[in-house]
Structures are given as structure tokens and as C-alpha cells.
Design a protein around this motif. Structure first.
Motif, PDB file in Angstrom:
ATOM      1  N   MET A   1      24.986  39.776  45.978  1.00 48.13           N
ATOM      2  CA  MET A   1      24.246  40.589  45.025  1.00 48.13           C
ATOM      3  C   MET A   1      24.796  40.327  43.639  1.00 48.13           C
ATOM      4  N   GLU A   2      23.920  40.104  42.709  1.00 43.42           N
ATOM      5  CA  GLU A   2      24.374  39.831  41.351  1.00 43.42           C
ATOM      6  C   GLU A   2      24.828  41.115  40.661  1.00 43.42           C
ATOM      7  N   ALA A   3      25.876  40.992  39.912  1.00 43.74           N
ATOM      8  CA  ALA A   3      26.425  42.140  39.198  1.00 43.74           C
ATOM      9  C   ALA A   3      25.838  42.169  37.795  1.00 43.74           C
ATOM     10  N   LEU A   4      25.177  43.257  37.445  1.00 42.93           N
ATOM     11  CA  LEU A   4      24.662  43.447  36.100  1.00 42.93           C
ATOM     12  C   LEU A   4      25.659  44.308  35.339  1.00 42.93           C
ATOM     13  N   LEU A   5      26.230  43.732  34.288  1.00 44.29           N
ATOM     14  CA  LEU A   5      27.248  44.422  33.516  1.00 44.29           C
ATOM     15  C   LEU A   5      26.817  44.516  32.057  1.00 44.29           C
TER      16      LEU A   5
END
Length: 142
Positions: A1-5
Motif C-alpha cells: 500500500m502506498e503511503a501518502l504523506l
């Protein structure tokens, strides 16, 4: 899962991994990682017909020893969505002093957290200088 920061967290994670040099966002806006991205976003806010792109291109050198030596350049494809950032792909290339490609590595399906450190990225394209010494003595026997 891509991390949105958010920008601060995104830049902090990459800086902690050693990406502390200067970058260009979208081919302009030179500066440290956070400064380069924020300058790009600010320039888009000032221009009436400019909208920030969904995918940002960040380029920078991971290793530079002068114009007469080989260098390692990194290109990151960063997804920008509603003020949040995630790292999608990275290309690391080692070129000689004339710009000729010596070795290239492409990393896909990345996240900021799974990205290699800057030292690991440089190692992916570095030439191995290990030379094994011949342990047997080469002598003529009479």
C-alpha cells in the motif's frame, strides 16, 4: 500500500534515508528536497493557468565528485494528490564524465518507506572494485 504523506513528513523520511542533496522539481526549482517541491507548488499557485501535476519529477545527484569524474543521478517519480505525496518509482543511473551511461537501475512499485537509502541506491549502480588476490604463489619450479 502506498503511503501518502504531507510534504514535511515526505521530505523528512527521504532526508533521513540520505537524500539530503539538492533536487530539481519538474526540471526547475532547485533546492533541498522540501524547498524544491514547495517552490514548485508556490509557483503553480501564483500562475493563473498552472495546476500542479499529478506526477512530479524530482532529479538530483546522489554522488558527485566533479565534472571530470563519474556521477550517480537519481530521478524520482512522485505522486501528488490533494496535498499528499507518495513515491512511485525511482531511476538511479551512473554516468561517466562524458555523460555516457555506465549502469542504470529502475525501481518500481515503491513507497517512501520501502525506498532504498541513498547509499543503497548508489551501491545498485556502483562498479565493484573488489579484486581477488591470487593466493597461490606463481613460481617456476626447477
Amino acid at each position: 500500500m502506498e503511503a501518502l504523506l504531507d510534504l514535511d513528513a515526505f521530505a523528512r523520511v527521504l532526508t533521513d534515508k540520505g537524500y539530503s542533496g539538492y533536487f530539481h522539481t519538474q526540471g526547475a526549482h532547485a533546492g533541498k528536497l522540501r524547498d524544491s517541491i514547495s517552490e514548485y507548488l508556490e509557483s503553480c499557485r501564483k500562475e493563473a493557468d498552472c495546476l500542479p501535476k499529478e506526477h512530479l519529477l524530482l532529479t538530483g545527484y546522489l554522488q558527485w565528485s566533479g565534472a571530470d569524474k563519474p556521477s550517480v543521478r537519481c530521478i524520482m517519480l512522485v505522486k501528488y494528490l490533494n496535498g499528499k505525496f507518495s513515491l512511485n518509482a525511482m531511476e538511479v543511473a551512473r554516468k561517466d564524465q562524458f555523460g555516457q551511461l555506465l549502469k542504470k537501475s529502475e525501481l518500481t512499485n515503491l513507497s517512501v518507506l520501502s525506498a532504498p537509502s541513498a547509499a543503497q541506491a548508489v551501491a545498485l549502480v556502483s562498479e565493484e572494485h573488489e579484486q581477488k588476490a591470487d593466493r597461490s604463489a606463481k613460481r617456476f619450479k626447477l
